[in-house]
Design a protein around this motif. Structure first.
Motif, PDB file in Angstrom:
ATOM      1  N   LEU A  59      11.032  -4.885  12.976  1.00 31.10           N
ATOM      2  CA  LEU A  59      10.008  -3.842  12.900  1.00 31.10           C
ATOM      3  C   LEU A  59      10.391  -2.776  11.880  1.00 31.10           C
ATOM      4  CD1 LEU A  59       7.326  -2.946  14.121  1.00 31.10           C
ATOM      5  CD2 LEU A  59       8.619  -1.718  15.858  1.00 31.10           C
ATOM      6  N   LEU A  60      11.643  -2.363  11.901  1.00 29.58           N
ATOM      7  CA  LEU A  60      12.112  -1.365  10.935  1.00 29.58           C
ATOM      8  C   LEU A  60      12.094  -1.926   9.515  1.00 29.58           C
ATOM      9  CD1 LEU A  60      13.221   1.497  10.756  1.00 29.58           C
ATOM     10  CD2 LEU A  60      15.500   0.550  11.046  1.00 29.58           C
ATOM     11  N   GLY A  61      12.520  -3.164   9.354  1.00 31.72           N
ATOM     12  CA  GLY A  61      12.504  -3.792   8.029  1.00 31.72           C
ATOM     13  C   GLY A  61      11.096  -3.935   7.488  1.00 31.72           C
ATOM     14  N   ALA A  62      10.177  -4.346   8.348  1.00 26.83           N
ATOM     15  CA  ALA A  62       8.782  -4.463   7.913  1.00 26.83           C
ATOM     16  C   ALA A  62       8.199  -3.099   7.565  1.00 26.83           C
ATOM     17  CB  ALA A  62       7.953  -5.125   9.003  1.00 26.83           C
ATOM     18  N   GLY A  63       8.571  -2.086   8.320  1.00 28.97           N
ATOM     19  CA  GLY A  63       8.092  -0.732   8.015  1.00 28.97           C
ATOM     20  C   GLY A  63       8.582  -0.235   6.671  1.00 28.97           C
ATOM     21  N   PHE A  64       9.874  -0.436   6.394  1.00 28.62           N
ATOM     22  CA  PHE A  64      10.420  -0.040   5.090  1.00 28.62           C
ATOM     23  C   PHE A  64       9.742  -0.803   3.957  1.00 28.62           C
ATOM     24  CE2 PHE A  64      14.740   1.475   6.839  1.00 28.62           C
ATOM     25  CZ  PHE A  64      14.309   2.793   6.845  1.00 28.62           C
ATOM     26  N   GLY A  65       9.574  -2.099   4.150  1.00 27.65           N
ATOM     27  CA  GLY A  65       8.932  -2.906   3.117  1.00 27.65           C
ATOM     28  C   GLY A  65       7.495  -2.473   2.856  1.00 27.65           C
ATOM     29  N   LEU A  66       6.756  -2.211   3.923  1.00 27.69           N
ATOM     30  CA  LEU A  66       5.370  -1.755   3.761  1.00 27.69           C
ATOM     31  C   LEU A  66       5.291  -0.381   3.109  1.00 27.69           C
ATOM     32  CD1 LEU A  66       3.765  -2.970   7.096  1.00 27.69           C
ATOM     33  CD2 LEU A  66       3.342  -3.836   4.793  1.00 27.69           C
ATOM     34  N   LEU A  67       6.230   0.491   3.443  1.00 30.61           N
ATOM     35  CA  LEU A  67       6.253   1.817   2.822  1.00 30.61           C
ATOM     36  C   LEU A  67       6.445   1.704   1.313  1.00 30.61           C
ATOM     37  CD1 LEU A  67       6.526   4.979   3.200  1.00 30.61           C
ATOM     38  CD2 LEU A  67       8.974   4.543   3.170  1.00 30.61           C
ATOM     39  N   GLY A  68       7.437   0.927   0.901  1.00 26.75           N
ATOM     40  CA  GLY A  68       7.718   0.783  -0.530  1.00 26.75           C
ATOM     41  C   GLY A  68       6.608   0.088  -1.291  1.00 26.75           C
ATOM     42  N   THR A  69       6.105  -1.016  -0.749  1.00 29.24           N
ATOM     43  CA  THR A  69       5.042  -1.738  -1.448  1.00 29.24           C
ATOM     44  C   THR A  69       3.724  -0.978  -1.417  1.00 29.24           C
ATOM     45  OG1 THR A  69       4.608  -3.052   0.529  1.00 29.24           O
ATOM     46  CG2 THR A  69       6.041  -4.018  -1.139  1.00 29.24           C
ATOM     47  N   GLY A  70       3.485  -0.239  -0.347  1.00 32.27           N
ATOM     48  CA  GLY A  70       2.269   0.586  -0.292  1.00 32.27           C
ATOM     49  C   GLY A  70       2.287   1.686  -1.342  1.00 32.27           C
ATOM     50  N   HIS A  71       3.438   2.333  -1.504  1.00 27.90           N
ATOM     51  CA  HIS A  71       3.547   3.376  -2.530  1.00 27.90           C
ATOM     52  C   HIS A  71       3.363   2.788  -3.916  1.00 27.90           C
ATOM     53  CE1 HIS A  71       5.550   6.217  -5.264  1.00 27.90           C
ATOM     54  NE2 HIS A  71       5.025   7.112  -4.459  1.00 27.90           N
ATOM     55  N   PHE A  72       3.961   1.622  -4.160  1.00 24.03           N
ATOM     56  CA  PHE A  72       3.797   0.984  -5.460  1.00 24.03           C
ATOM     57  C   PHE A  72       2.343   0.612  -5.704  1.00 24.03           C
ATOM     58  CE2 PHE A  72       3.800  -2.771  -8.253  1.00 24.03           C
ATOM     59  CZ  PHE A  72       4.400  -2.205  -9.366  1.00 24.03           C
ATOM     60  N   ALA A  73       1.658   0.141  -4.687  1.00 22.37           N
ATOM     61  CA  ALA A  73       0.243  -0.225  -4.838  1.00 22.37           C
ATOM     62  C   ALA A  73      -0.603   0.994  -5.192  1.00 22.37           C
ATOM     63  CB  ALA A  73      -0.273  -0.877  -3.563  1.00 22.37           C
ATOM     64  N   PHE A  74      -0.358   2.119  -4.524  1.00 22.59           N
ATOM     65  CA  PHE A  74      -1.110   3.335  -4.849  1.00 22.59           C
ATOM     66  C   PHE A  74      -0.747   3.856  -6.237  1.00 22.59           C
ATOM     67  CE2 PHE A  74      -1.567   3.829  -0.136  1.00 22.59           C
ATOM     68  CZ  PHE A  74      -2.938   3.633  -0.126  1.00 22.59           C
ATOM     69  N   TRP A  75       0.514   3.710  -6.624  1.00 24.35           N
ATOM     70  CA  TRP A  75       0.927   4.167  -7.945  1.00 24.35           C
ATOM     71  C   TRP A  75       0.262   3.338  -9.030  1.00 24.35           C
ATOM     72  CZ3 TRP A  75       3.637   1.575 -11.788  1.00 24.35           C
ATOM     73  CH2 TRP A  75       4.043   2.376 -12.864  1.00 24.35           C
ATOM     74  N   THR A  76       0.148   2.028  -8.836  1.00 17.91           N
ATOM     75  CA  THR A  76      -0.466   1.183  -9.865  1.00 17.91           C
ATOM     76  C   THR A  76      -1.932   1.525 -10.088  1.00 17.91           C
ATOM     77  OG1 THR A  76      -0.967  -0.538  -8.254  1.00 17.91           O
ATOM     78  CG2 THR A  76       1.071  -0.776  -9.507  1.00 17.91           C
ATOM     79  N   GLN A  77      -2.598   2.058  -9.081  1.00 17.22           N
ATOM     80  CA  GLN A  77      -3.996   2.443  -9.250  1.00 17.22           C
ATOM     81  C   GLN A  77      -4.143   3.645 -10.173  1.00 17.22           C
ATOM     82  OE1 GLN A  77      -5.539   2.988  -5.326  1.00 17.22           O
ATOM     83  NE2 GLN A  77      -5.585   0.793  -4.897  1.00 17.22           N
ATOM     84  N   SER A  78      -3.099   4.482 -10.256  1.00 15.16           N
ATOM     85  CA  SER A  78      -3.182   5.659 -11.114  1.00 15.16           C
ATOM     86  C   SER A  78      -2.491   5.482 -12.456  1.00 15.16           C
ATOM     87  CB  SER A  78      -2.575   6.865 -10.391  1.00 15.16           C
ATOM     88  OG  SER A  78      -1.193   6.665 -10.199  1.00 15.16           O
ATOM     89  N   SER A  79      -1.837   4.357 -12.675  1.00 20.23           N
ATOM     90  CA  SER A  79      -1.119   4.133 -13.924  1.00 20.23           C
ATOM     91  C   SER A  79      -2.019   3.418 -14.924  1.00 20.23           C
ATOM     92  CB  SER A  79       0.136   3.299 -13.666  1.00 20.23           C
ATOM     93  OG  SER A  79       0.762   2.989 -14.885  1.00 20.23           O
ATOM     94  N   THR A  80      -2.564   4.187 -15.848  1.00 19.85           N
ATOM     95  CA  THR A  80      -3.435   3.583 -16.857  1.00 19.85           C
ATOM     96  C   THR A  80      -2.634   2.780 -17.878  1.00 19.85           C
ATOM     97  OG1 THR A  80      -3.389   5.615 -18.150  1.00 19.85           O
ATOM     98  CG2 THR A  80      -5.214   5.342 -16.599  1.00 19.85           C
ATOM     99  N   ALA A  81      -1.412   3.224 -18.165  1.00 19.84           N
ATOM    100  CA  ALA A  81      -0.589   2.499 -19.143  1.00 19.84           C
ATOM    101  C   ALA A  81      -0.271   1.092 -18.642  1.00 19.84           C
ATOM    102  CB  ALA A  81       0.700   3.269 -19.418  1.00 19.84           C
ATOM    103  N   LEU A  82       0.028   0.975 -17.362  1.00 21.97           N
ATOM    104  CA  LEU A  82       0.327  -0.340 -16.795  1.00 21.97           C
ATOM    105  C   LEU A  82      -0.918  -1.220 -16.777  1.00 21.97           C
ATOM    106  CD1 LEU A  82       2.353  -2.242 -15.394  1.00 21.97           C
ATOM    107  CD2 LEU A  82       1.615  -1.230 -13.234  1.00 21.97           C
ATOM    108  N   SER A  83      -2.024  -0.670 -16.328  1.00 22.21           N
ATOM    109  CA  SER A  83      -3.234  -1.490 -16.243  1.00 22.21           C
ATOM    110  C   SER A  83      -3.743  -1.899 -17.627  1.00 22.21           C
ATOM    111  CB  SER A  83      -4.326  -0.757 -15.463  1.00 22.21           C
ATOM    112  OG  SER A  83      -4.686   0.437 -16.111  1.00 22.21           O
ATOM    113  N   ASP A  84      -3.620  -1.011 -18.613  1.00 25.21           N
ATOM    114  CA  ASP A  84      -4.032  -1.363 -19.973  1.00 25.21           C
ATOM    115  C   ASP A  84      -3.158  -2.475 -20.554  1.00 25.21           C
ATOM    116  OD1 ASP A  84      -6.020   0.518 -19.824  1.00 25.21           O
ATOM    117  OD2 ASP A  84      -4.944   2.028 -21.006  1.00 25.21           O
TER     118      ASP A  84
END
Length: 82
Positions: A18-43
């Motif tokens: 449960l703790l491992g899944a929580g850490f993994g979801l926290l990190g991947t969730g933050h990366f997912a939200f960051w990619t939505q705001s990164s125009t350089a990456l999406s371009d």
């Protein structure tokens, strides 16, 4: 046995997973939200220029090391719990 009690029993018997899944979801969730705001990456990805996409990814790694460590710690906890 009701569903909430059996769910609570299942979760309490697997604290590392449960703790491992929580850490993994926290990190991947933050990366997912960051990619939505990164125009350089999406371009760069839209143009198919994967070498240019490395620059924003390295900036993410330098600017948000805690989230990368959360993913690594989550994977380690899941592997250790097996």
């Amino acid at each position: 046995m009701s569903i909430p009690s059996s769910l609570a029993t299942a979760l309490s018997s697997r604290p590392k997973q449960l703790l491992g899944a929580g850490f993994g979801l926290l990190g991947t969730g933050h990366f997912a939200f960051w990619t939505q705001s990164s125009t350089a990456l999406s371009d760069a990805l839209a143009a198919g220029d994967y070498a240019a996409a490395l620059t924003p990814l390295s900036e993410y790694a330098a600017g948000h090391p805690a989230y990368l460590l959360a993913v690594v710690a989550g994977i380690a906890l899941l592997a250790w719990a097996q």
